[in-house]
Structure formats: structure tokens, C-alpha cells
Scaffold this motif. Structure first.
Motif, PDB file in Angstrom:
ATOM      1  N   ALA A 169       0.951  -1.315   0.239  1.00 33.34           N
ATOM      2  CA  ALA A 169      -0.248   0.238   0.366  1.00 33.34           C
ATOM      3  C   ALA A 169       0.936   1.790  -0.137  1.00 33.34           C
ATOM      4  N   LEU A 170       2.097   1.102   0.696  1.00 35.78           N
ATOM      5  CA  LEU A 170       2.673   2.106   1.299  1.00 35.78           C
ATOM      6  C   LEU A 170       3.577   2.212  -0.460  1.00 35.78           C
ATOM      7  N   GLY A 171       4.310   1.434  -1.080  1.00 34.44           N
ATOM      8  CA  GLY A 171       5.329   1.338  -2.019  1.00 34.44           C
ATOM      9  C   GLY A 171       4.286   2.556  -2.695  1.00 34.44           C
ATOM     10  N   PRO A 172       3.374   1.975  -3.554  1.00 32.70           N
ATOM     11  CA  PRO A 172       2.819   3.224  -4.279  1.00 32.70           C
ATOM     12  C   PRO A 172       3.329   4.459  -4.300  1.00 32.70           C
ATOM     13  N   VAL A 173       3.148   5.025  -3.348  1.00 26.05           N
ATOM     14  CA  VAL A 173       2.789   6.149  -2.606  1.00 26.05           C
ATOM     15  C   VAL A 173       4.149   6.668  -2.693  1.00 26.05           C
ATOM     16  N   ILE A 174       5.141   5.964  -2.077  1.00 24.77           N
ATOM     17  CA  ILE A 174       6.406   6.172  -2.086  1.00 24.77           C
ATOM     18  C   ILE A 174       7.283   7.008  -3.358  1.00 24.77           C
TER      19      ILE A 174
ATOM     20  N   ILE B  74      -1.720   7.844  -8.222  1.00 24.69           N
ATOM     21  CA  ILE B  74      -2.458   5.936  -7.914  1.00 24.69           C
ATOM     22  C   ILE B  74      -2.219   5.454  -6.934  1.00 24.69           C
ATOM     23  N   GLY B  75      -1.133   6.262  -6.328  1.00 27.43           N
ATOM     24  CA  GLY B  75       0.426   5.154  -5.111  1.00 27.43           C
ATOM     25  C   GLY B  75      -1.761   6.010  -3.840  1.00 27.43           C
ATOM     26  N   LEU B  76      -1.954   7.306  -4.044  1.00 28.21           N
ATOM     27  CA  LEU B  76      -2.702   7.377  -2.811  1.00 28.21           C
ATOM     28  C   LEU B  76      -3.879   6.346  -3.242  1.00 28.21           C
ATOM     29  N   VAL B  77      -4.788   6.566  -3.996  1.00 29.70           N
ATOM     30  CA  VAL B  77      -5.482   5.360  -4.360  1.00 29.70           C
ATOM     31  C   VAL B  77      -5.755   3.672  -3.937  1.00 29.70           C
ATOM     32  N   LEU B  78      -4.390   3.205  -3.763  1.00 29.56           N
ATOM     33  CA  LEU B  78      -4.555   2.284  -4.008  1.00 29.56           C
ATOM     34  C   LEU B  78      -3.651   1.756  -2.093  1.00 29.56           C
ATOM     35  N   LEU B  79      -3.593   3.821  -1.429  1.00 27.84           N
ATOM     36  CA  LEU B  79      -3.737   2.672   0.161  1.00 27.84           C
ATOM     37  C   LEU B  79      -4.650   2.678   0.217  1.00 27.84           C
ATOM     38  N   CYS B  80      -5.575   2.731  -0.312  1.00 28.66           N
ATOM     39  CA  CYS B  80      -6.851   2.572   0.224  1.00 28.66           C
ATOM     40  C   CYS B  80      -6.715   0.809   0.396  1.00 28.66           C
ATOM     41  N   LEU B  81      -6.462  -0.426  -0.798  1.00 29.46           N
ATOM     42  CA  LEU B  81      -6.171  -1.373  -0.610  1.00 29.46           C
ATOM     43  C   LEU B  81      -5.528  -1.579   0.574  1.00 29.46           C
ATOM     44  N   GLY B  82      -4.166  -1.221   0.774  1.00 26.53           N
ATOM     45  CA  GLY B  82      -3.816  -1.058   1.975  1.00 26.53           C
ATOM     46  C   GLY B  82      -4.482  -1.047   3.346  1.00 26.53           C
ATOM     47  N   ILE B  83      -4.601  -0.258   3.541  1.00 23.97           N
ATOM     48  CA  ILE B  83      -5.852   0.117   4.847  1.00 23.97           C
ATOM     49  C   ILE B  83      -6.693  -0.786   4.840  1.00 23.97           C
ATOM     50  N   GLY B  84      -6.663  -1.296   3.904  1.00 24.95           N
ATOM     51  CA  GLY B  84      -8.109  -2.535   4.338  1.00 24.95           C
ATOM     52  C   GLY B  84      -8.478  -3.698   4.187  1.00 24.95           C
ATOM     53  N   SER B  85      -6.516  -4.339   3.861  1.00 24.53           N
ATOM     54  CA  SER B  85      -5.627  -5.151   4.081  1.00 24.53           C
ATOM     55  C   SER B  85      -5.599  -4.941   5.547  1.00 24.53           C
ATOM     56  N   VAL B  86      -4.585  -4.805   6.001  1.00 29.65           N
ATOM     57  CA  VAL B  86      -4.247  -4.708   7.395  1.00 29.65           C
ATOM     58  C   VAL B  86      -4.748  -4.724   8.519  1.00 29.65           C
ATOM     59  N   ALA B  87      -6.024  -4.053   8.500  1.00 33.07           N
ATOM     60  CA  ALA B  87      -7.547  -3.563   9.557  1.00 33.07           C
ATOM     61  C   ALA B  87      -8.066  -5.275   9.382  1.00 33.07           C
ATOM     62  N   GLY B  88      -8.219  -5.976   8.061  1.00 35.90           N
ATOM     63  CA  GLY B  88      -8.619  -7.340   8.017  1.00 35.90           C
ATOM     64  C   GLY B  88      -7.650  -7.903   8.609  1.00 35.90           C
ATOM     65  N   SER B  89      -6.383  -8.180   8.414  1.00 35.02           N
ATOM     66  CA  SER B  89      -4.960  -8.882   9.523  1.00 35.02           C
ATOM     67  C   SER B  89      -4.959  -8.419  11.159  1.00 35.02           C
TER      68      SER B  89
END
Length: 538
Positions: free
Chosen positions: A193-198, A362-377
Motif C-alpha cells: 500500500a505504501l510502496g506506490p505512494v513512496i 495512483i499511489g494514494l488510491v491504492l493505499l485504500c487497498l492497503g488500509i483495508g488489508s491491514v485492518a482485516g489482518s
């Protein structure tokens, strides 16, 4: 060098927190049995202080976060790389596909070596490979060099993902493993999630090479953390791979003694001790009366000279695959991650081509996938421990690994629905806010299930946690590799709506596999263990 130790019998009883392998009856020539995960050892990692465990968790979590971000960090800059290195779209795809394939399958080698040498040596060696690969990538002038160095970088980073889960199995017992696995796995989920933003920030502020300089710095920091702060969690007494090596060494010296002649010497084993070949299959060690004739030195990993057989990754790999319950759950995990890589890759293309977004957006939008994944984990892992605790209590204190999978049922209905919703939101070019919401929901539901299935693999394969996680990584990497290669052709041919409706059907079938393991897994494992014991007794 091991020091002499007076062998003494150890009173053995199952830990109150877990009645593991309660269905296994002691063999006639042993008074009691102990499951291999609870063999007494010196400086038991599970008895470490909360602070020491937390430091270990933080170090391996950081390493896995960097490792997982390395796969996706270049995605927002693919157009810049293609232009600068005069590469084709197919070559750019191979920089990602080769990374995923190697990162998924190389842990088979790392895990086999780690069960002989310990975890720390592997962490340090893999960190060096990651640093070298990142340095050459930052300086690469051709796409061919970049593909080769992405492969080397993947080989180095792969150890973090595979060995870290085994490290957590070393320090956390089963009753808390679901929670800690969930917390830990938030890191490698946050990485993509952070990779594309960075990557987007660095490529816009400097150029695409800054991405790999960043990974180079991260690799050096990780190496120093493992060198200075990390304390090895590996204990040879709890490794079935170590016992296999010990048996081969002893067999070459003379006939193997009867298991009733072996003893647990405090936390160590007598040098003259040998073990019956069914040790690996029974997941248990015999305990005998405490009359031992003499003090003997204890063998350790340094006493075993590595051979090809000792570090051959295929026997433990095949051992994991010999169990039907493992194969079904591994298939599920592979499909979940194949879908996730396909989603990230195609989403980046949709946002760039349809919505006209730049790398950072693009990175900021894909961050949403990471936020959901972290919460789910995190939430899913904690919920799985809660479900296991309730089921143990309802089952009269009896435990079996399949209880872990019950918690995954909660999100099974929502996984296909969220995938279909995301796909058609992209296909109909709805407002990007809808896509962001669907990405959060997709990440939350899929990784909620994955948190349970990953912990199950560790629970169901005691003494082989590293091999189980490495095999899981191989399935993930292989299916993700295939999904990345076919993602663009299918997206071009079908569009996002049909593509992710198809993925919804695939993951619905994967959910059925999980349900089958919930109901059949325990009986399968009992049957497999009994068959293996019969084969070895012939």
C-alpha cells in the motif's frame, strides 16, 4: 561447543493454553509424550520478556514491510522506466513478474537452511543480497540488467517473508499466535500500500532511480537491526529438519537405537542419543525414566556438517504437500494473492489510462487497498484467537488446528460481492470515491480470511513452520506470477467488470475449499499420520 549435561527426566504435561495433538496415543514403550513445539529448551523464546518479543516482532515486521513494498514500489514509475530504458510493455511486466516468481519460490531454500543454521544467519545473508540488488538497480542502464537485479533483489527479500512467520512461531504459543500473526502480517500488507505512494513521491521529486536508492538505504538499516538488536529464536530441539540431519549423521556412525533409549537432557539431547525415524511423522518425542548412566555433551547445529540432503528444500516441501488439508489451504492462499497482485496491477492501469491520474495520485488510491488489508489482518487475526478460545472451551478443553478456520466464515459472503462491486465500478467509470470504498472492502474481507488460513498452516504443521510458510510463499508467488502475466491481456479483452466477476467466482470456489478443510481436515491429518507411522514401521 556444547557443554556436558547430566540427563534428567522432565515431567511432561500439555500446556494449559493448548491441548495439542490430544488424539495421539503414546506408543507402548513410552510413558508420556511431548509435542515437538513444547520440547524444553534453554533460553526458551516463548519465555522471553514482553519487551524482547516486541523488539523481535518490530524488526521482522519492518523487514517484511520493506520486502513487500519492493514489489509494488516501481509501479507508478513504470512509464518513466520504459521511456528512459527504451523498454517494451512486456519487458516492464517481466520486471514485476520475475520479482514475484523468485520472491515466492526462493524461500524454499532459505527455510531449509534456516532449520539447520538458525534464523539470524539467513536474515543477514538475505539482507546483503537485497542491498546489492537495490544498489545495482539504481545504477542500471538497460532493462535486461534491471530484470536480472530485480531477481536478485527478490531472492534477498524473500527470506524476510518466509522466515519471519517461523520466527513468530518460535516466540508465540498457539493460543496467541492468531493475534500476533495478524499484527505481524499488517506490515507486509502495508508495504504494497505504501510502496506506490513512496514510489510516486520519489519519482516525481527526483527520478525513478531514487526508488531503488531508497530501498538500498532501507536494506542497510534492516541489516544493522538484525546484526545488533535481533536475538536468534531458533532452537534445534524444536526443529524436525534438525532431527532428520541428526538421524542421518548417527545412522552413518552405527545402528539406530530404539527410541526408548533416548532421553531429553534438560533442554538438550545426549550426543549418543538417536531417534527413531518416525519422529518427524509423529510430531512427538519420547520421555523415559530418569536413570541415565553418565553425563554426555549435547549436540547442536554446529556439530552437524551441512550436506545437500540437509539443505535440500524438496523433502520438506513434498512433506507439506503430502497432506490434503495443506494442499487445499495452500491453493486458497495462492488464489487470494494471485488476485491481489492482479488487482493492484490492473488498478494502476485503469487509474492512469481512464482517470488520467499521475504516479502519486495512483499511489494514494491504492493505499485504500492497503488500509483495508491491514485492518482485516489485525482484526481478523484477533477474532480467530477469540473463536479458537471459545471452541476449545465448548469442546471440553480439546483442541485441533481446524478450529482456526472457523473464523474465516464471517467474511465469505462479502468477498465475492466486494470483488464484483469493484470490477463494475471501474468498468462503468464511476467516481473514484466508489473505487476507494470498494478497495477498502476488498482488502478487508480477503485478508481477514487469509489471516486465519496462514495461522492454520503453522498450527497444523508443528516442527515445520518454516517449511509450511515457505511452501505457502511458493504457491503465492507462482499463482501471482501467472496472474500478473495474464492480467493485462484479460483486462484488455474483457474489461474490469467481467475480469473481477470471474475472480469473484474463483474466490467463491476457494471459500468452499476452506469449508471442506474445516469439516474434513482433522480426520485427514489423523489418517495421514497413522499411514506414515505404518509405512515407517514396516
Amino acid at each position: 561447543m556444547a557443554t556436558p549435561t547430566i540427563a534428567k527426566a522432565i515431567p511432561v504435561s500439555e500446556p494449559k493454553s493448548l491441548l495439542h495433538n490430544s488424539h495421539v496415543e503414546p506408543s507402548p514403550d513410552t510413558k508420556e509424550i511431548i509435542d515437538i513445539e513444547h520440547v524444553p529448551v534453554n533460553d526458551d523464546p516463548r519465555q522471553w520478556s514482553y519487551a524482547r518479543k516486541t523488539v523481535t516482532l518490530c524488526i521482522v515486521s519492518l523487514a517484511t514491510m520493506v520486502s513487500s513494498s519492493a514489489a509494488s514500489i516501481q509501479n507508478p514509475s513504470n512509464i518513466l522506466i520504459r521511456t528512459d530504458l527504451h523498454a517494451t510493455n512486456n519487458q516492464i511486466s517481466w520486471t514485476l513478474a520475475a520479482f514475484i516468481l523468485v520472491q515466492g519460490n526462493f524461500p524454499l531454500v532459505w527455510s531449509a537452511i534456516a532449520e539447520i543454521t538458525g534464523r539470524k544467519v539467513i536474515y543477514l545473508l538475505s539482507s546483503v543480497l537485497f542491498v546489492v540488488g537495490s544498489a545495482v538497480l539504481a545504477l542500471s542502464k538497460t532493462i535486461e540488467v534491471m530484470i536480472a537485479m530485480r531477481t536478485l533483489q527478490a531472492a534477498g527479500s524473500s527470506a524476510f517473508l518466509a522466515i519471519s512467520a517461523a520466527t513468530l512461531a518460535d516466540i508465540y504459543d498457539t493460543h496467541e499466535r492468531g493475534t500476533m500473526m495478524g499484527v505481524f502480517y499488517a506490515a507486509p500488507l502495508l508495504g504494497p500500500a505504501l510502496g506506490p505512494v513512496i514510489g510516486g513521491l520519489l519519482s516525481q521529486a527526483f527520478n525513478w532511480r531514487a526508488i531503488f536508492y531508497f530501498l538500498l538505504i532501507c536494506g542497510v538499516i534492516i541489516f544493522l537491526f538484525f546484526l545488533i538488536l535481533f536475538k536468534d529464536t531458533y532452537r534445534c530441539e524444536r526443529s524436525l529438519t534438525y532431527y532428520s540431519a541428526l538421524q542421518r549423521r548417527d545412522a552413518s556412525r552405527g545402528p539406530v537405537r530404539h527410541p526408548s533409549q533416548s532421553t531429553i537432557a534438560g533442554s538438550e539431547f545426549s550426543k549418543n542419543q538417536t531417534h527413531d525415524k518416525d519422529l518427524e511423522k509423529q510430531f512427538q518425542l519420547p520421555v523415559v525414566p530418569e536413570k541415565i548412566p553418565s553425563a554426555t555433551p549435547t549436540p547442536g547445529p554446529d556439530n552437524i556438517r551441512l550436506s545437500i540432503k540437509d539443505i535440500n528444500p524438496f523433502p520438506p516441501y513434498l512433506q507439506i504437500l503430502s497432506r490434503k488439508n495443506n494442499v487445499l489451504v495452500l491453493t486458497v492462499n495462492g488464489l487470494v494473492f494471485g488476485f491481489n497482485y492482479c488487482l493492484s496491477y490492473t488498478c494502476e492501469r485503469t487509474l492512469a489510462n481512464v482517470y488520467g491520474y499521475d504516479a502519486l495520485s495512483i499511489g494514494l488510491v491504492l493505499l485504500c487497498l492497503g488500509i483495508g488489508s491491514v485492518a482485516g489482518s489485525i482484526i481478523g487475526g484477533r477474532w480467530s484467537d477469540r473463536v479458537v478460545g471459545k471452541m476449545i472451551k465448548a469442546n471440553g478443553g480439546q483442541w485441533h488446528a481446524e478450529m482456526r478456520l472457523e473464523s474465516s466464515k464471517l467474511t465469505m459472503l462479502w468477498i465475492p460481492l466486494s470483488l464484483i462491486g469493484y470490477g463494475w465500478a471501474c468498468d462503468k467509470h464511476l467516481n473514484v470515491a466508489v473505487i476507494c470504498v470498494m478497495l477498502v472492502l476488498v482488502g478487508f474481507t480477503t485478508i481477514w480470511m487469509y489471516a486465519s488460513t496462514l495461522a492454520y498452516l503453522v498450527d497444523a504443521n508443528p516442527g515445520r513452520s518454516a517449511a509450511a510458510v515457505a511452501t505457502n510463499s511458493s504457491f503465492r508467488g507462482s499463482l501471482a506470477f501467472l496472474s500478473v502475466l495474464i492480467a493485462v491481456p484479460l483486462q484488455n479483452a474483457w474489461g474490469d467488470g467481467i475480469l473481477f466477476t470471474a475472480w469473484a467466482c474463483v474466490l467463491a470456489a476457494a471459500e468452499l475449499l476452506v469449508i471442506i478443510v474445516v469439516h474434513k481436515g482433522e480426520s485427514w491429518r489423523k489418517g495421514d499420520e497413522e499411514n506414515e507411522r505404518k509405512m515407517l514401521s514396516k
